[in-house]
Design a protein around this motif. Sequence first.
Motif, short mmCIF file in Angstrom:
data_model
loop_
_atom_site.label_atom_id
_atom_site.label_comp_id
_atom_site.label_asym_id
_atom_site.label_seq_id
_atom_site.Cartn_x
_atom_site.Cartn_y
_atom_site.Cartn_z
N GLY A 180 0.84 -1.19 0.00
CA GLY A 180 0.00 0.00 0.00
C GLY A 180 0.87 1.24 0.00
N ARG A 181 0.37 2.28 -0.63
CA ARG A 181 1.10 3.56 -0.69
C ARG A 181 0.56 4.47 0.40
NH1 ARG A 181 0.06 8.36 -2.61
NH2 ARG A 181 -1.85 7.64 -3.60
N ILE A 182 1.45 5.04 1.20
CA ILE A 182 1.05 5.97 2.25
C ILE A 182 0.51 7.24 1.59
CG2 ILE A 182 1.84 7.40 4.18
CD1 ILE A 182 1.84 4.46 4.92
N VAL A 183 -0.71 7.60 1.96
CA VAL A 183 -1.34 8.82 1.45
C VAL A 183 -1.03 9.98 2.39
CG1 VAL A 183 -3.55 9.93 0.93
CG2 VAL A 183 -3.17 7.52 0.32
N ALA A 184 -1.13 9.73 3.70
CA ALA A 184 -0.86 10.76 4.70
C ALA A 184 -0.64 10.12 6.06
CB ALA A 184 -2.04 11.73 4.79
N LEU B 87 -0.60 6.52 13.23
CA LEU B 87 -1.64 6.16 12.27
C LEU B 87 -1.39 6.86 10.94
CD1 LEU B 87 -4.77 6.43 14.58
CD2 LEU B 87 -3.53 4.35 13.93
N ALA B 88 -1.66 6.13 9.87
CA ALA B 88 -1.50 6.70 8.53
C ALA B 88 -2.60 6.18 7.63
CB ALA B 88 -0.14 6.33 7.96
N GLU C 249 6.55 8.08 5.15
CA GLU C 249 6.03 9.39 4.74
C GLU C 249 5.13 9.22 3.53
OE1 GLU C 249 9.24 12.14 4.21
OE2 GLU C 249 10.21 11.51 6.05
N PRO C 250 4.32 10.24 3.23
CA PRO C 250 3.46 10.17 2.05
C PRO C 250 4.24 9.78 0.79
CG PRO C 250 2.84 12.05 3.36
CD PRO C 250 4.11 11.49 3.98
N ASP C 251 3.61 8.92 -0.01
CA ASP C 251 4.14 8.38 -1.26
C ASP C 251 5.14 7.25 -1.06
OD1 ASP C 251 2.53 9.85 -3.01
OD2 ASP C 251 3.87 11.57 -2.87
#
Length: 89
Positions: free
Chosen positions: A7-11, A19-20, A42-44
């Motif tokens: 999964g790609r971290i969005v935020a 939590l992310a 981090e995001p992305d």
Amino acid sequence: MCLGIPGRIVAVTDAAHCLAKVDVSGVQRTISVRLLADDMPEPDEWVLVHVGFAMAKIDEKEALLTLAAVQQLGVAYSDELDAFRRSPA
């Protein structure tokens, strides 16, 4: 079967509680990144998600190759993605 799915971290939605928000094949959910607190994603960035936890950071190339491989599992992948989709956002 339970799979670890990239999964790609969005935020990072709550750094204090680790939590992310992550995007797994178009489905976004909040997960725990507590296991990665020493190297907070981090995001992305990409992570391997299993039962609502980020288990490891992975690079994008590995993430895309892993996604392609698990998608070939057919029903097992579909079931895992459906379970992720039905989980609380």
